[in-house]
Design a protein around this motif. Sequence first.
Motif, mmCIF file in Angstrom:
data_model
loop_
_atom_site.group_PDB
_atom_site.id
_atom_site.type_symbol
_atom_site.label_atom_id
_atom_site.label_comp_id
_atom_site.label_asym_id
_atom_site.label_seq_id
_atom_site.Cartn_x
_atom_site.Cartn_y
_atom_site.Cartn_z
ATOM 1 N N HIS A 1 66.960 52.398 51.457
ATOM 2 C CA HIS A 1 66.336 53.053 50.310
ATOM 3 C C HIS A 1 65.853 54.467 50.636
ATOM 4 C CE1 HIS A 1 65.804 48.681 49.173
ATOM 5 N NE2 HIS A 1 66.485 49.184 48.178
ATOM 6 N N TRP B 1 66.116 46.273 59.879
ATOM 7 C CA TRP B 1 66.232 45.653 58.550
ATOM 8 C C TRP B 1 67.112 44.403 58.633
ATOM 9 C CZ3 TRP B 1 70.949 45.104 55.932
ATOM 10 C CH2 TRP B 1 70.840 44.434 54.717
ATOM 11 N N ARG C 1 65.958 40.757 57.613
ATOM 12 C CA ARG C 1 66.587 40.136 56.428
ATOM 13 C C ARG C 1 67.145 38.751 56.802
ATOM 14 N NH1 ARG C 1 67.751 41.771 50.644
ATOM 15 N NH2 ARG C 1 68.998 40.023 50.048
ATOM 16 N N ARG D 1 69.440 54.785 46.982
ATOM 17 C CA ARG D 1 69.977 54.645 48.334
ATOM 18 C C ARG D 1 69.953 56.032 48.959
ATOM 19 N NH1 ARG D 1 69.641 50.101 47.142
ATOM 20 N NH2 ARG D 1 71.170 48.427 47.291
ATOM 21 N N ARG E 1 71.616 44.564 50.034
ATOM 22 C CA ARG E 1 70.181 44.807 49.812
ATOM 23 C C ARG E 1 69.717 44.280 48.467
ATOM 24 N NH1 ARG E 1 67.633 48.817 53.915
ATOM 25 N NH2 ARG E 1 65.794 47.681 53.266
ATOM 26 N N CYS F 1 67.912 42.057 45.725
ATOM 27 C CA CYS F 1 66.563 41.493 45.807
ATOM 28 C C CYS F 1 66.584 40.145 46.522
ATOM 29 C CB CYS F 1 66.014 41.319 44.397
ATOM 30 S SG CYS F 1 64.456 40.431 44.358
HETATM 31 C C1 HEM Z 1 62.093 39.466 37.972
HETATM 32 C C2 HEM Z 1 61.743 39.620 39.228
HETATM 33 C C3 HEM Z 1 62.292 40.639 40.188
HETATM 34 C C4 HEM Z 1 63.080 41.745 39.971
HETATM 35 C C5 HEM Z 1 63.648 42.243 38.644
HETATM 36 C C6 HEM Z 1 63.324 42.366 41.257
HETATM 37 C C7 HEM Z 1 64.101 43.489 41.448
HETATM 38 C C8 HEM Z 1 64.392 44.040 42.690
HETATM 39 C C9 HEM Z 1 65.253 45.184 42.912
HETATM 40 C C10 HEM Z 1 65.977 45.957 41.821
HETATM 41 C C11 HEM Z 1 65.290 45.412 44.238
HETATM 42 C C12 HEM Z 1 66.073 46.543 44.945
HETATM 43 C C13 HEM Z 1 67.490 46.044 45.198
HETATM 44 C C14 HEM Z 1 68.437 47.137 45.649
HETATM 45 O O1 HEM Z 1 68.001 48.179 46.131
HETATM 46 O O2 HEM Z 1 69.674 46.933 45.520
HETATM 47 C C15 HEM Z 1 64.460 44.431 44.888
HETATM 48 C C16 HEM Z 1 64.270 44.336 46.261
HETATM 49 C C17 HEM Z 1 63.406 43.458 46.849
HETATM 50 N N1 HEM Z 1 62.685 42.458 46.214
HETATM 51 FE FE1 HEM Z 1 62.750 41.982 44.245
HETATM 52 N N2 HEM Z 1 62.661 41.656 42.209
HETATM 53 C C18 HEM Z 1 62.028 40.586 41.617
HETATM 54 C C19 HEM Z 1 61.274 39.614 42.246
HETATM 55 C C20 HEM Z 1 60.990 39.572 43.590
HETATM 56 C C21 HEM Z 1 60.180 38.559 44.246
HETATM 57 C C22 HEM Z 1 59.544 37.371 43.524
HETATM 58 C C23 HEM Z 1 60.110 38.889 45.570
HETATM 59 C C24 HEM Z 1 59.416 38.186 46.708
HETATM 60 C C25 HEM Z 1 58.715 37.111 46.638
HETATM 61 C C26 HEM Z 1 60.894 40.104 45.753
HETATM 62 C C27 HEM Z 1 61.058 40.751 46.946
HETATM 63 C C28 HEM Z 1 61.909 41.822 47.157
HETATM 64 C C29 HEM Z 1 62.133 42.437 48.460
HETATM 65 C C30 HEM Z 1 61.456 42.031 49.772
HETATM 66 C C31 HEM Z 1 63.086 43.446 48.271
HETATM 67 C C32 HEM Z 1 63.686 44.350 49.342
HETATM 68 C C33 HEM Z 1 65.007 43.719 49.828
HETATM 69 C C34 HEM Z 1 65.720 44.535 50.898
HETATM 70 O O3 HEM Z 1 65.625 45.760 50.887
HETATM 71 O O4 HEM Z 1 66.414 43.915 51.721
HETATM 72 N N3 HEM Z 1 61.408 40.485 44.537
HETATM 73 N N4 HEM Z 1 63.926 43.607 43.924
#
Ligand code: HEM
Length: 503
Positions: A107, A130, A134, A377, A444, A446
């Motif tokens: 990111h 990362w 992950r 990104r 990456r 979510c």
């Molecule tokens: C409706 C609920 C949610 C939406 C719409 C959402 C959306 C997103 C989006 C758009 C990203 C970035 C993905 C990318 O860059 O391609 C992301 C990353 C992430 N989300 Fe969610 N999220 C949700 C719920 C959650 C929950 C419940 C958790 C944890 C308990 C969570 C933890 C994370 C983490 C840790 C990342 C970073 C992943 C990485 O970079 O490897 N998210 N999320």
Amino acid sequence: MPFVIEFIAGLVTLSFLFLLYVKYSQTYWSRKGIPYLKPHSLLGNIENPFKRKRGLALDVKASYDTFKRRKIKYGGIYFFTEPIFMPLDTDLIKNILSKDFPHFLGHGFQFNEKYDPLSGHLFNLEGEKWRNMRVKLSPTFTSGKMKYMFKTLLDCGGPMIDHVDNLCKSGESLDIKEILACYTTDIIGSCAFGLECNSFKDPNAEFRRYGRKLFIPSFKVLVLQFLIFWIPTLPRYVPLKFTPDDAEKFFINAVKNILDYRTVNNVKRHDFIQMFLEMQEKSKAEGTEGFTLNEIAAQAFIFFLAGFETSSTTMTFCLHELAFNQDIQDKLREEICETYKKNNGELTYDAIMEMKYMDDVLNETLRKYPPVPTLNRVCSVDYTIPDTNFTIRKGTQVFISSLGMHRDEEYYPNPTKFDPERFSEENKATRPAFSFLPFGEGPRICIGLRFGLMQAKVGLSMLLSNYKVKPEKNESYNIRFDPKAFILGKDGPVKLRTEKLTA
Ligand code: HEM
């Protein structure tokens, strides 16, 4: 006197050089020879972040719409002097997020774990760090683990229903945005920190208080973001900190206390903390390096940050739409009640996973209101776009406007209409795969996707099986987004009226 003159002359020269620098930087895309939007000020193509009337999400969407009208596949904009590459073509977006991931690893958020320990979380990490994190965290979100946590979600729904019951009896309208924020705070507090947050009993409970505080960037954070855009490597050398000191202390202590308590008392629960403890034991047994306290706290912190507001805004927007679309609400309630009936009046993980119309309604909500409206990104290795001679240079920021794509007439005709039928198998097959990106895509994507959807499904099932929701008298259907918030949300409360349903 001569000193004053020298000082003024120096200042004028510096200002002039600064302007030249900005002007030159903002010719990057014309020098590269790709379509671009002319910067409208020194700030580039965004509005003044200190005044924010519209917000970054709508600025980026406006750029998407302009490029789309020009029928181009990609273009360039400026964020201050920083050139931003914006792909529109779904095949190119697929390459960036998934197929050619090694060129776009992260990111690109700058942070320094030493000075800002809670910033060393999965969302910020890049490269090997990362990947390792992950791999270790992914098993936390398997369907087996979700099933175990399902009961916590039901338990947190109880106080929400009691709270709504009281308001319903007294004839008061609901501030549904705040109610759902309390519900998801209690869930994440319990699952990620092993704590009962009691947000309904005490609206100023610490978790809820920090939840509110962390989502509205302070003046200090805005200034830091501004500085980092000018000098991206700054956090590596200067002790910059985005997390407020009190929040850092609170979250690290919460994790330390719960880890100590569980270890000393040999308490086991089905939550994220338990999984960290098991991973620690495994590392010890294998003689490999485990997590430090700060690393665990940083991951619990991002679960909290990424987990509660995204899900609560999704449910909020969903109920807002259902209040204005009673036919869709009735159809969804029918499915929910049928599910309860089939399972002897109970809600189970498997039953909730089978609700097809619920999926369609939630997908349509996430389409119209993606909580993360812009995916980003940073290019980690030069990337030449296939079949062109244009190369995205290492270090270039990439913005993908999911909000723009989700409201693009080409993929979603009449995009402001709330229509869950868009997600029938037949209709989905007519659209390119990467035209729906509420959770991002590729390696990456979510990590909490299942968990987020599960808590939204449980919350909606509990509410809609008990109440009919209607808009409050003066509530307008069209929503103005909060220009200051990171996560797409309504500016101000979302007011609903409820009517208790009899069995
Ligand atoms: C409706 C609920 C949610 C939406 C719409 C959402 C959306 C997103 C989006 C758009 C990203 C970035 C993905 C990318 O860059 O391609 C992301 C990353 C992430 N989300 Fe969610 N999220 C949700 C719920 C959650 C929950 C419940 C958790 C944890 C308990 C969570 C933890 C994370 C983490 C840790 C990342 C970073 C992943 C990485 O970079 O490897 N998210 N999320």
